[in-house]
Motif scaffolding. Structure first.
Motif, PDB file in Angstrom:
ATOM      1  N   GLY A  66       1.138   1.285   0.524  1.00 16.51           N
ATOM      2  CA  GLY A  66       2.363   1.642   1.235  1.00 16.51           C
ATOM      3  C   GLY A  66       2.145   2.079   2.675  1.00 16.51           C
ATOM      4  O   GLY A  66       2.944   1.754   3.557  1.00 16.51           O
ATOM      5  N   SER A  67       1.062   2.782   2.927  1.00 17.59           N
ATOM      6  CA  SER A  67       0.782   3.240   4.295  1.00 17.59           C
ATOM      7  C   SER A  67       0.627   2.052   5.236  1.00 17.59           C
ATOM      8  O   SER A  67       0.976   2.134   6.422  1.00 17.59           O
ATOM      9  CB  SER A  67      -0.514   4.058   4.329  1.00 17.59           C
ATOM     10  N   PHE A  97       6.210  12.554   4.477  1.00 14.04           N
ATOM     11  CA  PHE A  97       6.094  11.181   4.945  1.00 14.04           C
ATOM     12  C   PHE A  97       6.782  10.909   6.280  1.00 14.04           C
ATOM     13  O   PHE A  97       6.376  10.005   7.020  1.00 14.04           O
ATOM     14  CB  PHE A  97       6.489  10.214   3.826  1.00 14.04           C
ATOM     15  N   THR A 145       8.959  11.616  -1.472  1.00 14.73           N
ATOM     16  CA  THR A 145       8.132  11.844  -2.657  1.00 14.73           C
ATOM     17  C   THR A 145       7.535  13.253  -2.671  1.00 14.73           C
ATOM     18  O   THR A 145       7.167  13.761  -3.730  1.00 14.73           O
ATOM     19  CB  THR A 145       6.975  10.822  -2.692  1.00 14.73           C
ATOM     20  N   ASP A 149      11.757   3.963   4.855  1.00 17.02           N
ATOM     21  CA  ASP A 149      10.660   4.091   3.890  1.00 17.02           C
ATOM     22  C   ASP A 149      11.287   4.098   2.495  1.00 17.02           C
ATOM     23  O   ASP A 149      12.049   5.001   2.145  1.00 17.02           O
ATOM     24  CB  ASP A 149       9.895   5.396   4.141  1.00 17.02           C
ATOM     25  N   GLN A 159       3.218   0.981  -6.644  1.00 14.01           N
ATOM     26  CA  GLN A 159       2.722   1.913  -7.661  1.00 14.01           C
ATOM     27  C   GLN A 159       3.724   2.966  -8.100  1.00 14.01           C
ATOM     28  O   GLN A 159       3.369   3.891  -8.806  1.00 14.01           O
ATOM     29  CB  GLN A 159       1.453   2.599  -7.140  1.00 14.01           C
ATOM     30  N   LYS A 160       4.985   2.817  -7.666  1.00 10.17           N
ATOM     31  CA  LYS A 160       5.978   3.835  -8.036  1.00 10.17           C
ATOM     32  C   LYS A 160       6.920   3.216  -9.080  1.00 10.17           C
ATOM     33  O   LYS A 160       6.496   2.974 -10.199  1.00 10.17           O
ATOM     34  CB  LYS A 160       6.727   4.312  -6.801  1.00 10.17           C
TER      35      LYS A 160
HETATM   36  N1  PLP Z   1       5.777   6.836   1.901  1.00 12.60           N
HETATM   37  C1  PLP Z   1       6.117   7.526   0.804  1.00 12.60           C
HETATM   38  C2  PLP Z   1       7.511   8.067   0.671  1.00 12.60           C
HETATM   39  C3  PLP Z   1       5.175   7.727  -0.204  1.00 12.60           C
HETATM   40  O1  PLP Z   1       5.509   8.416  -1.303  1.00 12.60           O
HETATM   41  C4  PLP Z   1       3.870   7.205  -0.058  1.00 12.60           C
HETATM   42  C5  PLP Z   1       2.857   7.436  -1.114  1.00 12.60           C
HETATM   43  O2  PLP Z   1       3.009   8.236  -1.983  1.00 12.60           O
HETATM   44  C6  PLP Z   1       3.565   6.487   1.097  1.00 12.60           C
HETATM   45  C7  PLP Z   1       4.538   6.324   2.055  1.00 12.60           C
HETATM   46  C8  PLP Z   1       2.201   5.912   1.299  1.00 12.60           C
HETATM   47  O3  PLP Z   1       1.916   4.952   0.321  1.00 12.60           O
HETATM   48  P1  PLP Z   1       0.399   4.667  -0.150  1.00 12.60           P
HETATM   49  O4  PLP Z   1      -0.125   5.914  -0.735  1.00 12.60           O
HETATM   50  O5  PLP Z   1       0.568   3.536  -1.134  1.00 12.60           O
HETATM   51  O6  PLP Z   1      -0.351   4.246   1.053  1.00 12.60           O
END
Ligand code: PLP
Length: 393
Positions: free
Chosen positions: A69-70, A95, A146, A171, A196-197
């Motif tokens: 996600g990042s 985030f 999150t 996001d 993964q969510k």
């Molecule tokens: N944005 C939100 C709202 C998230 O919850 C997360 C991860 O938990 C991310 C971005 C980043 O995703 P990742 O950990 O898959 O890189």
């Protein structure tokens, strides 16, 4: 001697990754084929169509970035934002802070709109910021935070941004598949998520989607995107080349089998049903928590069903509870982050994990652990409260 790794079968009820469905794990184990194999290209097309369904969009530029996600977040920012641009960034948890990092590392200016952790993004504060910065190129916010379990009003925020001529960056890492999300109807220009969510796929991919307006902005950039890997002008030739695709990077072939299967499961269930399922199990879980004397920090109307930030009881060491749940019950829940560290547990009911057996198991395990720690709880009350919700559904 180093041996093969066999992880235990945990129940993943933290902030992600969530439980992966056996169907998805089975898809992952199928034979690897070449990433330019005609059959694989066909699979890529299906993934795109399934993602359009999940995002509720007809955006042609819809694809999974080959990284977590990042990387989806970074893809959106590095492609849309150029040095010197101004972006209004909302922060009501962890985030939004990462969005700010992205904007500033590009050499652009982040105008911050801050809200308390656990509260949604304030629409009126955003309106003030937009009216004071009419030159802002984009408004960026997290739909489902999150770190706190708060949901912001994406529809109202997007409507506002468009009124002021700003692009919208959303996001949706935790929201996709778990709560209502209408990319086209709400006018979202750039959106990213994670696998993964609520998709309950393995971690490591980030679905993204861009409106035609956003694509136009990318095509007419004055400067080169500083990241070669995430430059969509290059990635597009791989994902959207109609006649033959050119090599950009080696796609994570098996992870994409898994995503295809996860999206198929979502399509078979139907988005509306998936959203309703998340709601039902959240309601049962919340009723059980209440019977245990535990509160969710977010006000009811802003709560995310898939992420419950639960206040730790006074005198209880939250880390001990998490450790006992993991060691004795094979159950993973999450810790608080940032200003909520040590104060909350984050308990997820995401995707495949949002089911009755998990709700009942987690409430029962929590009850036992709290009793062991000497907390006075009304034994059996939590399960009864949850079952009452199911009985009335
Ligand atoms: N944005 C939100 C709202 C998230 O919850 C997360 C991860 O938990 C991310 C971005 C980043 O995703 P990742 O950990 O898959 O890189």
């Amino acid at each position: 001697m180093t041996q093969s790794f066999f992880p235990p079968q945990r129940r993943l009820m933290g902030p992600g990754p969530s439980d992966v469905s056996p169907r998805v794990l089975a898809a992952l184990a199928r034979p690897t084929i070449g990433h330019l194999d005609p059959l694989f290209i066909g699979l890529m097309d299906e993934i795109k169509t399934l993602l359009q369904y999940a995002f509720q969009t007809s955006n042609k530029l819809t694809l999974p970035v080959s990284a977590p996600g990042s990387a989806g977040m970074e893809t959106v920012f590095v492609n849309l934002i150029e040095p010197g641009d101004k972006v209004i960034v909302c922060q009501n948890g962890v985030f939004g802070g990462r969005m700010r990092e992205n904007v500033e590392r590009i050499g652009a200016t982040a105008i911050m709109v801050e809200d308390n952790w656990g509260e949604p993004v304030s629409v009126s504060k955003v309106e003030t910021a937009l009216s004071q910065h009419s030159d802002a190129k984009a408004l960026a916010f997290v739909h489902a935070e999150t770190s706190t379990g708060a949901r912001s009003d994406a529809e109202a925020l997007c409507e506002l941004a468009h009124r002021y001529g700003a692009l919208t960056i959303v996001d949706a890492v935790t929201s996709l598949g778990g709560v209502e999300l209408k990319t086209d109807q709400w006018g979202i220009d750039a959106i990213y998520s994670g696998t993964q969510k609520c998709l309950s796929c393995v971690p490591g991919l980030s679905p993204v989607s861009f409106s035609d307006r956003a694509v136009e902005v990318i095509r007419s950039r004055k400067t080169k995107v500083q990241s070669w890997f995430l430059d969509l002008n290059l990635v597009m030739a791989y994902w959207s080349g109609d006649s033959g695709r050119s090599y950009h990077h080696t796609a994570p072939v098996n992870a994409l089998y898994a995503l295809h299967e996860a999206l198929l499961i979502l399509k078979e269930e139907g988005l509306e049903n998936s959203i309703a399922r998340h709601q039902l199990h959240h309601r049962a879980f919340a009723a059980g928590l209440k019977a245990l004397g535990l509160d969710i920090v977010v006000e009811q109307q802003y709560r995310l069903p898939q992420l419950n930030a639960v206040s730790v009881l006074a005198g209880v060491d939250e880390a001990v509870v998490r450790r006992k749940l993991l060691q004795d019950w094979d159950l993973e829940i999450g810790a608080g982050l940032g200003s909520l560290a040590g104060k909350v547990w984050r308990i997820g009911l995401m995707g495949h994990a949002a089911r009755r057996s998990n709700v009942v198991y987690c409430l029962g395990a929590l009850e036992q652990v709290l009793l062991q720690l000497g907390v006075k709880v009304d034994a059996g009350a939590a399960l009864a409260a949850a079952e009452n919700v199911y009985a009335a559904a």
